[in-house]
Scaffold this motif. Structure first.
Motif, PDB file in Angstrom:
ATOM      1  N   ARG A 306     -41.420  41.551  15.174  1.00 58.30           N
ATOM      2  CA  ARG A 306     -42.418  40.709  14.987  1.00 58.30           C
ATOM      3  C   ARG A 306     -43.926  41.566  15.048  1.00 58.30           C
ATOM      4  NH1 ARG A 306     -41.430  35.324  15.889  1.00 58.30           N
ATOM      5  NH2 ARG A 306     -43.513  34.937  16.537  1.00 58.30           N
ATOM      6  N   GLY A 307     -43.959  42.728  15.819  1.00 59.06           N
ATOM      7  CA  GLY A 307     -45.116  43.564  15.774  1.00 59.06           C
ATOM      8  C   GLY A 307     -45.423  44.064  14.150  1.00 59.06           C
ATOM      9  N   ALA A 308     -44.438  44.582  13.687  1.00 52.42           N
ATOM     10  CA  ALA A 308     -44.505  44.981  12.221  1.00 52.42           C
ATOM     11  C   ALA A 308     -44.936  43.877  11.336  1.00 52.42           C
ATOM     12  CB  ALA A 308     -43.205  45.732  11.713  1.00 52.42           C
ATOM     13  N   ILE A 309     -44.143  42.686  11.226  1.00 56.17           N
ATOM     14  CA  ILE A 309     -44.605  41.638  10.453  1.00 56.17           C
ATOM     15  C   ILE A 309     -45.974  41.118  10.774  1.00 56.17           C
ATOM     16  CG2 ILE A 309     -44.152  39.140  10.105  1.00 56.17           C
ATOM     17  CD1 ILE A 309     -42.276  40.724   8.700  1.00 56.17           C
ATOM     18  N   GLY A 310     -46.558  40.873  11.973  1.00 53.69           N
ATOM     19  CA  GLY A 310     -47.818  40.627  12.243  1.00 53.69           C
ATOM     20  C   GLY A 310     -49.003  41.445  11.671  1.00 53.69           C
ATOM     21  N   ALA A 311     -48.757  42.881  11.793  1.00 48.77           N
ATOM     22  CA  ALA A 311     -49.726  43.802  11.447  1.00 48.77           C
ATOM     23  C   ALA A 311     -49.750  43.698  10.020  1.00 48.77           C
ATOM     24  CB  ALA A 311     -49.251  45.048  11.880  1.00 48.77           C
ATOM     25  N   ARG A 312     -48.761  43.614   9.483  1.00 47.63           N
ATOM     26  CA  ARG A 312     -48.844  43.856   7.812  1.00 47.63           C
ATOM     27  C   ARG A 312     -49.283  42.399   7.294  1.00 47.63           C
ATOM     28  NH1 ARG A 312     -43.303  44.319   4.264  1.00 47.63           N
ATOM     29  NH2 ARG A 312     -42.987  42.089   5.028  1.00 47.63           N
ATOM     30  N   ASP A 313     -49.056  41.194   7.826  1.00 43.16           N
ATOM     31  CA  ASP A 313     -49.491  39.909   7.427  1.00 43.16           C
ATOM     32  C   ASP A 313     -51.452  40.166   7.975  1.00 43.16           C
ATOM     33  OD1 ASP A 313     -47.426  39.073   6.836  1.00 43.16           O
ATOM     34  OD2 ASP A 313     -47.201  37.837   8.440  1.00 43.16           O
ATOM     35  N   ALA A 314     -51.845  40.674   8.985  1.00 43.94           N
ATOM     36  CA  ALA A 314     -53.231  40.749   9.186  1.00 43.94           C
ATOM     37  C   ALA A 314     -53.885  41.643   8.044  1.00 43.94           C
ATOM     38  CB  ALA A 314     -53.165  41.454  10.544  1.00 43.94           C
ATOM     39  N   ASP A 315     -53.138  42.410   7.493  1.00 45.66           N
ATOM     40  CA  ASP A 315     -54.062  43.346   6.588  1.00 45.66           C
ATOM     41  C   ASP A 315     -53.827  42.725   5.105  1.00 45.66           C
ATOM     42  OD1 ASP A 315     -54.869  45.079   8.442  1.00 45.66           O
ATOM     43  OD2 ASP A 315     -53.073  46.341   8.178  1.00 45.66           O
ATOM     44  N   ALA A 316     -53.147  41.560   4.896  1.00 53.90           N
ATOM     45  CA  ALA A 316     -52.691  41.179   3.478  1.00 53.90           C
ATOM     46  C   ALA A 316     -54.127  41.016   2.807  1.00 53.90           C
ATOM     47  CB  ALA A 316     -52.115  39.786   3.505  1.00 53.90           C
ATOM     48  N   ASN A 317     -55.045  40.179   3.373  1.00 48.78           N
ATOM     49  CA  ASN A 317     -56.403  39.720   2.442  1.00 48.78           C
ATOM     50  C   ASN A 317     -57.021  41.061   2.141  1.00 48.78           C
ATOM     51  OD1 ASN A 317     -58.176  38.478   1.344  1.00 48.78           O
ATOM     52  ND2 ASN A 317     -59.169  37.625   3.528  1.00 48.78           N
ATOM     53  N   TRP A 318     -57.133  42.168   2.823  1.00 53.05           N
ATOM     54  CA  TRP A 318     -57.752  43.375   2.616  1.00 53.05           C
ATOM     55  C   TRP A 318     -57.057  44.111   1.651  1.00 53.05           C
ATOM     56  CZ3 TRP A 318     -55.491  48.251   3.125  1.00 53.05           C
ATOM     57  CH2 TRP A 318     -56.478  49.279   2.779  1.00 53.05           C
ATOM     58  N   ARG A 319     -55.757  44.121   1.660  1.00 49.26           N
ATOM     59  CA  ARG A 319     -54.852  44.846   0.790  1.00 49.26           C
ATOM     60  C   ARG A 319     -54.986  44.183  -0.683  1.00 49.26           C
ATOM     61  NH1 ARG A 319     -50.709  44.585   4.008  1.00 49.26           N
ATOM     62  NH2 ARG A 319     -49.734  42.753   3.071  1.00 49.26           N
ATOM     63  N   ILE A 320     -54.865  43.014  -0.711  1.00 53.36           N
ATOM     64  CA  ILE A 320     -55.043  42.408  -2.048  1.00 53.36           C
ATOM     65  C   ILE A 320     -56.535  42.464  -2.611  1.00 53.36           C
ATOM     66  CG2 ILE A 320     -55.148  39.980  -3.225  1.00 53.36           C
ATOM     67  CD1 ILE A 320     -53.097  39.039  -1.212  1.00 53.36           C
ATOM     68  N   ARG A 321     -57.352  42.464  -2.054  1.00 50.97           N
ATOM     69  CA  ARG A 321     -58.912  42.453  -2.477  1.00 50.97           C
ATOM     70  C   ARG A 321     -59.031  44.141  -2.826  1.00 50.97           C
ATOM     71  NH1 ARG A 321     -62.555  38.686  -1.722  1.00 50.97           N
ATOM     72  NH2 ARG A 321     -61.987  36.900  -0.516  1.00 50.97           N
ATOM     73  N   SER A 322     -58.581  44.953  -1.940  1.00 54.82           N
ATOM     74  CA  SER A 322     -58.879  46.443  -2.043  1.00 54.82           C
ATOM     75  C   SER A 322     -58.018  46.837  -3.533  1.00 54.82           C
ATOM     76  CB  SER A 322     -58.596  47.162  -1.169  1.00 54.82           C
ATOM     77  OG  SER A 322     -57.033  47.118  -0.818  1.00 54.82           O
ATOM     78  N   SER A 323     -56.878  46.107  -3.710  1.00 51.88           N
ATOM     79  CA  SER A 323     -55.942  46.548  -4.846  1.00 51.88           C
ATOM     80  C   SER A 323     -56.466  46.122  -5.991  1.00 51.88           C
ATOM     81  CB  SER A 323     -54.489  46.164  -4.517  1.00 51.88           C
ATOM     82  OG  SER A 323     -53.954  46.850  -3.553  1.00 51.88           O
ATOM     83  N   LEU A 324     -57.087  44.701  -6.105  1.00 49.92           N
ATOM     84  CA  LEU A 324     -57.564  44.035  -7.217  1.00 49.92           C
ATOM     85  C   LEU A 324     -59.164  45.195  -7.771  1.00 49.92           C
ATOM     86  CD1 LEU A 324     -57.296  40.198  -6.561  1.00 49.92           C
ATOM     87  CD2 LEU A 324     -56.217  41.755  -8.372  1.00 49.92           C
ATOM     88  N   ASN A 325     -59.886  45.361  -6.627  1.00 49.99           N
ATOM     89  CA  ASN A 325     -61.084  46.164  -6.750  1.00 49.99           C
ATOM     90  C   ASN A 325     -60.813  47.540  -7.620  1.00 49.99           C
ATOM     91  OD1 ASN A 325     -62.521  44.030  -6.003  1.00 49.99           O
ATOM     92  ND2 ASN A 325     -62.902  44.891  -3.894  1.00 49.99           N
ATOM     93  N   GLN A 326     -59.649  48.039  -6.934  1.00 51.30           N
ATOM     94  CA  GLN A 326     -59.361  49.188  -7.446  1.00 51.30           C
ATOM     95  C   GLN A 326     -58.847  49.264  -9.165  1.00 51.30           C
ATOM     96  OE1 GLN A 326     -56.231  51.460  -5.237  1.00 51.30           O
ATOM     97  NE2 GLN A 326     -56.383  53.392  -6.466  1.00 51.30           N
ATOM     98  N   THR A 327     -58.136  48.117  -9.398  1.00 48.48           N
ATOM     99  CA  THR A 327     -57.332  48.123 -10.714  1.00 48.48           C
ATOM    100  C   THR A 327     -58.656  47.343 -11.671  1.00 48.48           C
ATOM    101  OG1 THR A 327     -55.319  47.711  -9.688  1.00 48.48           O
ATOM    102  CG2 THR A 327     -55.618  46.976 -11.942  1.00 48.48           C
ATOM    103  N   LEU A 328     -59.150  46.325 -11.508  1.00 50.81           N
ATOM    104  CA  LEU A 328     -60.160  45.773 -12.278  1.00 50.81           C
ATOM    105  C   LEU A 328     -61.609  45.771 -11.888  1.00 50.81           C
ATOM    106  CD1 LEU A 328     -58.179  42.105 -12.093  1.00 50.81           C
ATOM    107  CD2 LEU A 328     -57.727  44.057 -13.699  1.00 50.81           C
ATOM    108  N   GLY A 329     -62.046  46.535 -11.020  1.00 48.49           N
ATOM    109  CA  GLY A 329     -63.411  46.784 -10.560  1.00 48.49           C
ATOM    110  C   GLY A 329     -63.750  45.354  -9.838  1.00 48.49           C
ATOM    111  N   GLU A 330     -65.020  45.872  -9.110  1.00 48.55           N
ATOM    112  CA  GLU A 330     -65.696  44.556  -8.421  1.00 48.55           C
ATOM    113  C   GLU A 330     -65.836  43.376  -9.233  1.00 48.55           C
ATOM    114  OE1 GLU A 330     -66.510  44.686  -5.366  1.00 48.55           O
ATOM    115  OE2 GLU A 330     -66.058  46.912  -4.906  1.00 48.55           O
TER     116      GLU A 330
END
Length: 705
Positions: A306-330
């Motif tokens: 449960r700790g591993a799942i919770g930590a990964r879910d908490a970073d989902a929004n940041w992970r998606i936005r940073s990946s999109l910015n890195q791939t497509l730009g701001e």
């Protein structure tokens, strides 16, 4: 004093002789034998050497050396020429080949003797006899090694025949008659023929060999698979234990995880495709159910999962936005892009004024005649639109001109406009009308009227078309931003992939007097990027919906993204969304299983019931056959986890939890689990054939004299 018998004559030897080395004693005896009159030197020397060795051994015994029965092993009395056990084993393999074994054995001996004769210049017959004697002495001295070699030869000699003609041994036969009958016939034939060859054609031995071979051949189709399964199971268990030890995991945990990996048909490299945030539990439903069972079991394992799942879910929004910015730009803000284009259009006003300064008077008469004719033909909104444009061509006197006309008694100035600037403003007004028009007829009429005004301006105002090109480019860019925000939608307003490709291709071409490529494709990308950002911002907590909205149900959005951002970037975006959806599914399954178990336990504690667990029957009611299968798999995993917990093996559960939730070595762990799930490399069919060959040739090899 000891004596030696040399050619029938007794020769006394003293202690000095006995103290010599064996080589020195042999030399001394040879000299004595040669000195005797009429002695056969070779025979005498051999006889003397033997007696000297016995005398030396007697001296050792008299001196208090080890004696038989005194607690020490008796000396090996095997012939000094005999081979060891390993040599006897290898030498007996050829002898064990069914039927042809005696001939193979003799052939190998003769070949070796021929080679030895060439090397020593001895007669081949003599070398052959010596080698035969050595073989017999070795086989007599090491009967177990001989039997093992014979059995090995029997198996090795039978396997090629099975591979060449499996039907003759009942292998692969569909009916029991073919399976057992052919096995019995082939076994009887091999056993009888082998016994006949080895017994010199003895009838009794031939019959016995045939009966034994037939019996074992009939039993082989039943016994051999059992042997194969047993050997395979042992080999698999040995490999599983070795892998568990290498991974530092509990054997029970390793088996559960290996079974889950095998049932999920995990492919090599699957974990690498999930990136740094992927976990073993993401790779299949059985692994997820295992994690869910652990998450529902109190203890250290539950906290880890449960700790591993919770930590990964908490970073989902940041992970998606940073990946999109890195791939497509701001992501840009569409309203700001459009406002910037509007300001740039306003900045063109000085250029328009400069062009108008060099203009000649315009001739609006042809335009007015055309519009008058159109008003007589058109009806409805189209007629009203043309009437409005026609009124824009009339000269409107100023208040001063009206006052002056009244003072002089002259009519106020009228007629058609002649100023180029006024005609330019009329064109701007027509553009505003076109933005709000709805009907097709009205749009066509207004477009034609605008073209007529534009033609007159081009003829009367030098340089105005260059400024118009800049203005039109900015207008196209504004439209492209708006268009880009619709390309990923599923409605009719969204372009088809081929239509979007045409728009991008045509949009890059310069229009009118424009110099250089257009920025329309860039604005299309900015509009699409802004729409992706909007979708992310409104669905960041629902990664399943996010993936559906951007990726779409079919492959159109993938094609559109490839057109706008290149296929590589489109793939990166789709892969990102697919990964995040998979992570969300894992989180939902693991968390839902845990919460469901907790609710059931709480309800059972309240009402005292114990039979309300969700089982296969409930799974079938909820989801049909697939639901029943999933429920059965989940219950099986939960049973294993419960058994481990009840037996106090908390370490095994914690080991499974750590393996399922990742770590620096999880790729190596997955590879090891895949090997464990696949089992040892031993194939049951191969073991089956070896067992059949052993049954057919082994017993006769064991019973050989």
């Amino acid at each position: 004093m000891p004596t030696l018998n040399i050619q029938g004559r007794k020769v006394q030897v003293d202690d000095a002789f006995l103290s010599l080395t064996p080589e020195q004693q042999n030399a001394a005896v040879d000299e004595i034998a040669k000195s005797l009159p009429g002695a056969n030197a070779d025979v005498a020397a051999a006889d003397a050497r033997a007696k000297a060795a016995i005398a030396a051994a007697q001296k050792i015994m008299d001196a208090g050396g080890p004696k038989p029965g005194s607690g020490h092993d008796a000396p090996d009395i095997a012939s000094p020429r005999a081979m060891g056990a390993s040599g006897t084993f290898l030498n007996s393999i050829g002898e064990g080949i069914p039927i042809a074994g005696p001939y193979v054995d003799k052939g190998l001996t003769a070949t070796a003797a021929g080679i030895g004769s060439l090397l020593t210049s001895e007669l081949a017959s003599k070398v052959n006899q010596e080698m035969t004697d050595i073989q017999q002495e070795s086989r007599a001295a090491h009967p177990i090694a001989r039997t093992a070699g014979n059995v090995t030869g029997a198996v090795a000699g039978t396997l090629p025949a099975m591979a060449a003609a499996p039907e003759a041994f009942g292998i692969g036969a569909a009916s029991n008659l073919g399976k057992y009958g052919m096995g019995a016939l082939s076994g009887a034939a091999i056993g009888g023929a082998d016994s006949a060859v080895r017994s010199g054609g003895g009838m009794n031995e031939t019959v016995k060999g045939g009966i034994l071979g037939g019996t074992l051949g009939m039993a082989a189709p039943y016994i051999a698979p059992m042997i194969g399964r047993g050997v395979k199971a042992i080999a698999d268990k040995v490999q599983l234990n070795a892998i568990a030890k290498a991974l530092g995991l509990d054997k029970s945990a390793t088996k559960v995880l290996a079974d889950a990996v095998r049932q999920d048909a995990v492919e090599p490299g699957a974990l690498a495709q999930l990136g740094d945030d992927g976990m073993l539990m993401d790779l299949g439903p059985n692994l997820r159910h295992t994690a869910g069972a652990i998450a529902a079991t109190p203890g250290e394992g539950k906290a880890i999962v449960r700790g591993a799942i919770g930590a990964r879910d908490a970073d989902a929004n940041w992970r998606i936005r940073s990946s999109l910015n890195q791939t497509l730009g701001e992501a840009p803000t569409p309203s700001r892009v459009i406002d910037r284009a509007n300001r740039n259009q306003q900045y063109l006003q000085p250029e328009y004024r400069e062009a108008l300064r060099e203009s000649a008077p315009v001739d609006a008469v042809p335009i007015a005649r055309y519009l008058d004719a159109e008003m007589q033909i058109l009806r409805g909104d189209a007629q009203k639109g043309i009437q409005r444009v026609r009124s824009m061509l009339d000269y409107v006197p100023t208040p001063q001109e009206i006052e002056q006309a009244r003072a002089t008694g002259q009519p106020a100035p009228g007629g058609l406009i002649t100023e180029a600037e006024t005609l330019l403003n009329a064109r701007h007004a027509v553009d505003d009308l076109l933005e709000n028009v709805k009907g097709t007829n009205e749009r066509n009429a207004l477009t034609t009227a605008r073209q007529a005004i534009d033609d007159e301006l081009s003829a009367s105002v030098p340089g105005i078309k260059e400024v118009d090109a800049k203005y039109a480019e900015l207008a196209r860019q504004k439209d492209a931003v708006q268009r880009g925000q619709t390309v990923l939608s599923s409605g009719r307003e969204a372009p088809r992939p081929d239509e979007l490709a045409d728009e991008v291709r045509q949009g890059a071409l310069p229009q009118g007097m424009q110099v250089g490529p257009s920025a329309v494709p860039l604005r299309l990308r900015e509009g699409a990027r802004a729409e992706i950002e909007r979708i992310v911002g409104t669905n960041a907590n629902d990664r399943v919906a996010l993936q559906r909205l951007i990726k779409g149900e079919g492959d159109w959005n993938r094609a559109r993204l490839s057109t706008l951002f290149t296929p590589e970037k489109a793939k990166a975006i789709i892969d990102l969304l697919d990964r995040e959806k998979l992570f969300a599914d894992t989180s939902n399954i693991v968390t839902r299983n845990s919460e469901t178990a907790a609710r059931i336990a709480a309800r059972d504690a309240i009402d005292g019931g114990g039979g309300s667990n969700f089982g296969v029957r409930e799974g079938f009611i909820a989801g049909g056959a697939r639901g029943a299968a999933r429920a059965a798999g989940t219950r099986a995993v939960e049973s294993v986890v419960d058994a481990l917990r009840n037996s106090g093996n908390e370490k095994a559960i914690a080991d499974m939890a750590r393996s399922l939730t990742g770590g620096p070595q999880q790729s190596a762990v997955l590879d090891a689990l895949m090997r464990a799930g696949q089992g040892s490399r031993l194939q049951q069919s191969q073991i089956d054939r070896v067992a059949r060959a052993l049954l057919l040739g082994g017993p006769s090899a064991v019973n050989r004299p």
